[in-house]
Write a protein that holds these residues in place. Structure first.
Motif, PDB file in Angstrom:
ATOM      1  N   LYS A 127       0.906  -1.309   0.022  1.00  0.00           N
ATOM      2  CA  LYS A 127      -0.259  -0.163  -0.080  1.00  0.00           C
ATOM      3  C   LYS A 127       0.941   1.239  -0.198  1.00  0.00           C
ATOM      4  O   LYS A 127       2.177   1.342   0.017  1.00  0.00           O
ATOM      5  CB  LYS A 127      -0.574   0.347   1.205  1.00  0.00           C
ATOM      6  CG  LYS A 127      -0.417  -0.135   2.836  1.00  0.00           C
ATOM      7  CD  LYS A 127      -0.770  -0.169   3.567  1.00  0.00           C
ATOM      8  CE  LYS A 127      -0.629  -0.116   5.022  1.00  0.00           C
ATOM      9  NZ  LYS A 127      -1.358  -0.760   6.011  1.00  0.00           N
ATOM     10  N   GLU A 172      -3.941  12.149   4.688  1.00  0.00           N
ATOM     11  CA  GLU A 172      -4.739  11.373   5.176  1.00  0.00           C
ATOM     12  C   GLU A 172      -5.738  11.710   6.156  1.00  0.00           C
ATOM     13  O   GLU A 172      -6.901  11.408   6.575  1.00  0.00           O
ATOM     14  CB  GLU A 172      -4.183  10.671   6.150  1.00  0.00           C
ATOM     15  CG  GLU A 172      -2.543   9.416   5.926  1.00  0.00           C
ATOM     16  CD  GLU A 172      -2.727   8.866   7.150  1.00  0.00           C
ATOM     17  OE1 GLU A 172      -2.340   8.667   7.886  1.00  0.00           O
ATOM     18  OE2 GLU A 172      -1.757   8.180   6.565  1.00  0.00           O
ATOM     19  N   GLN A 176     -12.115  11.024   1.477  1.00  0.00           N
ATOM     20  CA  GLN A 176     -11.935   9.769   1.676  1.00  0.00           C
ATOM     21  C   GLN A 176     -12.314   9.709  -0.030  1.00  0.00           C
ATOM     22  O   GLN A 176     -11.842   8.664  -0.737  1.00  0.00           O
ATOM     23  CB  GLN A 176     -12.996   8.593   2.129  1.00  0.00           C
ATOM     24  CG  GLN A 176     -13.270   7.271   2.205  1.00  0.00           C
ATOM     25  CD  GLN A 176     -11.697   7.195   2.792  1.00  0.00           C
ATOM     26  OE1 GLN A 176     -11.194   7.638   4.060  1.00  0.00           O
ATOM     27  NE2 GLN A 176     -10.513   6.510   2.855  1.00  0.00           N
ATOM     28  N   GLU A 177     -12.921  10.023  -0.911  1.00  0.00           N
ATOM     29  CA  GLU A 177     -13.070   9.783  -2.238  1.00  0.00           C
ATOM     30  C   GLU A 177     -11.191  10.346  -2.805  1.00  0.00           C
ATOM     31  O   GLU A 177     -11.183   9.915  -3.628  1.00  0.00           O
ATOM     32  CB  GLU A 177     -14.352  10.967  -3.329  1.00  0.00           C
ATOM     33  CG  GLU A 177     -14.215  12.195  -2.763  1.00  0.00           C
ATOM     34  CD  GLU A 177     -14.740  12.916  -3.526  1.00  0.00           C
ATOM     35  OE1 GLU A 177     -14.894  12.781  -4.710  1.00  0.00           O
ATOM     36  OE2 GLU A 177     -16.009  13.502  -2.323  1.00  0.00           O
ATOM     37  N   TYR A 178     -10.696  11.345  -1.980  1.00  0.00           N
ATOM     38  CA  TYR A 178      -9.431  11.395  -3.104  1.00  0.00           C
ATOM     39  C   TYR A 178      -8.741  10.444  -2.141  1.00  0.00           C
ATOM     40  O   TYR A 178      -7.683   9.961  -3.207  1.00  0.00           O
ATOM     41  CB  TYR A 178      -9.304  13.193  -2.292  1.00  0.00           C
ATOM     42  CG  TYR A 178     -10.377  14.241  -2.847  1.00  0.00           C
ATOM     43  CD1 TYR A 178     -10.314  14.631  -4.590  1.00  0.00           C
ATOM     44  CD2 TYR A 178     -11.057  15.022  -1.584  1.00  0.00           C
ATOM     45  CE1 TYR A 178     -11.045  15.900  -4.459  1.00  0.00           C
ATOM     46  CE2 TYR A 178     -11.583  15.596  -2.025  1.00  0.00           C
ATOM     47  CZ  TYR A 178     -11.969  16.125  -3.781  1.00  0.00           C
ATOM     48  OH  TYR A 178     -12.975  17.109  -4.022  1.00  0.00           O
ATOM     49  N   GLN A 179      -8.992  10.237  -1.227  1.00  0.00           N
ATOM     50  CA  GLN A 179      -7.629   9.252  -0.539  1.00  0.00           C
ATOM     51  C   GLN A 179      -7.959   8.291  -1.317  1.00  0.00           C
ATOM     52  O   GLN A 179      -6.721   7.467  -1.500  1.00  0.00           O
ATOM     53  CB  GLN A 179      -8.036   8.929   0.848  1.00  0.00           C
ATOM     54  CG  GLN A 179      -7.509   9.911   2.051  1.00  0.00           C
ATOM     55  CD  GLN A 179      -7.629   9.743   3.160  1.00  0.00           C
ATOM     56  OE1 GLN A 179      -7.257   8.549   3.455  1.00  0.00           O
ATOM     57  NE2 GLN A 179      -8.253  10.238   4.005  1.00  0.00           N
ATOM     58  N   ASN A 180      -8.846   7.534  -1.275  1.00  0.00           N
ATOM     59  CA  ASN A 180      -9.090   6.632  -2.258  1.00  0.00           C
ATOM     60  C   ASN A 180      -8.752   6.293  -3.640  1.00  0.00           C
ATOM     61  O   ASN A 180      -7.979   5.713  -4.252  1.00  0.00           O
ATOM     62  CB  ASN A 180     -10.539   5.936  -2.818  1.00  0.00           C
ATOM     63  CG  ASN A 180     -11.523   6.193  -1.467  1.00  0.00           C
ATOM     64  OD1 ASN A 180     -10.968   5.464  -0.620  1.00  0.00           O
ATOM     65  ND2 ASN A 180     -13.082   5.888  -1.465  1.00  0.00           N
ATOM     66  N   GLN A 181      -8.571   7.572  -4.816  1.00  0.00           N
ATOM     67  CA  GLN A 181      -8.169   8.066  -5.847  1.00  0.00           C
ATOM     68  C   GLN A 181      -6.608   7.581  -5.828  1.00  0.00           C
ATOM     69  O   GLN A 181      -6.274   7.093  -6.585  1.00  0.00           O
ATOM     70  CB  GLN A 181      -9.117   8.944  -5.876  1.00  0.00           C
ATOM     71  CG  GLN A 181      -8.485   9.813  -8.073  1.00  0.00           C
ATOM     72  CD  GLN A 181      -9.117   8.562  -8.901  1.00  0.00           C
ATOM     73  OE1 GLN A 181      -9.938   8.459  -9.060  1.00  0.00           O
ATOM     74  NE2 GLN A 181      -8.003   7.630 -10.050  1.00  0.00           N
ATOM     75  N   SER A 183      -5.078   6.194  -4.065  1.00  0.00           N
ATOM     76  CA  SER A 183      -4.269   4.694  -3.832  1.00  0.00           C
ATOM     77  C   SER A 183      -4.805   4.116  -5.162  1.00  0.00           C
ATOM     78  O   SER A 183      -3.652   2.984  -5.503  1.00  0.00           O
ATOM     79  CB  SER A 183      -5.310   3.777  -2.674  1.00  0.00           C
ATOM     80  OG  SER A 183      -5.133   4.670  -1.803  1.00  0.00           O
ATOM     81  N   LYS A 184      -5.764   3.873  -5.585  1.00  0.00           N
ATOM     82  CA  LYS A 184      -6.070   3.744  -7.322  1.00  0.00           C
ATOM     83  C   LYS A 184      -4.800   4.632  -7.931  1.00  0.00           C
ATOM     84  O   LYS A 184      -3.781   3.511  -8.866  1.00  0.00           O
ATOM     85  CB  LYS A 184      -6.862   4.248  -8.056  1.00  0.00           C
ATOM     86  CG  LYS A 184      -8.777   3.683  -6.986  1.00  0.00           C
ATOM     87  CD  LYS A 184      -9.718   4.389  -7.357  1.00  0.00           C
ATOM     88  CE  LYS A 184     -10.877   3.097  -6.644  1.00  0.00           C
ATOM     89  NZ  LYS A 184     -12.897   3.864  -7.857  1.00  0.00           N
ATOM     90  N   ASP A 185      -4.392   5.087  -8.160  1.00  0.00           N
ATOM     91  CA  ASP A 185      -3.152   5.709  -8.554  1.00  0.00           C
ATOM     92  C   ASP A 185      -2.008   5.788  -8.826  1.00  0.00           C
ATOM     93  O   ASP A 185      -1.461   5.114  -9.793  1.00  0.00           O
ATOM     94  CB  ASP A 185      -2.987   7.267  -8.613  1.00  0.00           C
ATOM     95  CG  ASP A 185      -4.060   8.469  -8.885  1.00  0.00           C
ATOM     96  OD1 ASP A 185      -4.871   7.800 -10.368  1.00  0.00           O
ATOM     97  OD2 ASP A 185      -4.404   9.658  -8.511  1.00  0.00           O
ATOM     98  N   GLN A 203      -3.920   8.439 -15.019  1.00  0.00           N
ATOM     99  CA  GLN A 203      -3.383   9.088 -13.118  1.00  0.00           C
ATOM    100  C   GLN A 203      -4.509  10.169 -12.786  1.00  0.00           C
ATOM    101  O   GLN A 203      -4.271  10.630 -13.875  1.00  0.00           O
ATOM    102  CB  GLN A 203      -2.643   8.615 -12.716  1.00  0.00           C
ATOM    103  CG  GLN A 203      -1.518   7.107 -12.820  1.00  0.00           C
ATOM    104  CD  GLN A 203      -0.128   7.257 -13.458  1.00  0.00           C
ATOM    105  OE1 GLN A 203       0.237   8.027 -13.186  1.00  0.00           O
ATOM    106  NE2 GLN A 203       0.224   6.273 -14.710  1.00  0.00           N
TER     107      GLN A 203
END
Length: 212
Positions: A127, A172, A176-181, A183-185, A203
């Motif tokens: 991660k 952090e 959450q939506e930005y943190q998720n993106q 992580s996806k990137d 990305q």
């Protein structure tokens, strides 16, 4: 009054110091206020010489690190401050859109596409928070400056432009939506390294450049 040591090492006091700086005015005026808040910082800047190349696109950022934090340029991979990295960006007006960043912010070099083994640490972590340069991603101080569209021939021209805002961030604590993106990137970046097809395509917030 703020001591130079507190500005450089104490997160709470440093952010309090930055909070006192009045923005939306010329950068050089903000530097003058900073030196009034910390005479020790002013003494440091008066005693030390900062050598900057006119061709260096990052000369404004280095100048702000020097004049606002007492940091001289170095090649260390650690964060600029123990608790945050320092970044500078310029916003330009875009017709019918508003303001847009002139370019992406560079975090650090993470490898070399001519030798994919240099990406092993990034490729093999489970991660983003386990990545050894995560501290340069997680928390930062971002100076947002105005770009008027003019060509700045020297540093003095840049110092006459406005600093619009000082943003202190911790990814952090983002929605959450930005943190998720992000992580996806990061996962997308890892997959492109594994397939040796490094590019920024796909990305959204966190990017990898072909040069690493």
């Amino acid at each position: 009054m703020y001591s130079l040591n507190d500005i450089q090492t104490n997160e709470e006091i440093c952010y309090k110091y930055l909070g006192e700086l009045k923005t939306n005015r010329p950068i050089k005026k903000i530097i003058e206020q900073a030196h009034e808040l910390s005479p020790e910082l002013k003494q440091f800047c008066d005693k030390n010489e900062l050598k900057l190349s006119k061709r260096d696109k990052g000369n404004l950022g280095k100048y702000l690190e020097f004049t606002l934090f007492g940091i001289l340029p170095n090649n260390k991979q650690e964060t600029d401050l123990p608790f945050a990295d320092i970044k500078t960006t310029m916003l330009a007006s875009v017709f019918n859109v508003g303001k847009n960043a002139k370019e992406r912010l560079t975090i650090t070099n993470c490898g070399n596409t001519e030798n994919y083994d240099t990406f092993d640490n990034l490729k093999n972590v489970d991660k983003i928070s386990s990545y050894n340069y995560y501290n340069k991603i997680q928390k930062g101080i971002l100076f947002v400056n105005e770009h008027t569209g003019e060509i700045y021939s020297n540093l003095e021209d840049k110092l006459n432009t406005k600093m619009l805002k000082i943003c202190i961030y911790n990814i952090e604590k983002l929605p959450q939506e930005y943190q998720n993106q992000i992580s996806k990137d990061f996962i997308d970046i890892q997959n492109k390294i594994k397939t040796q097809t490094v590019s920024q395509r796909g990305q959204k917030y966190l990017h990898i450049h072909p040069h690493g």
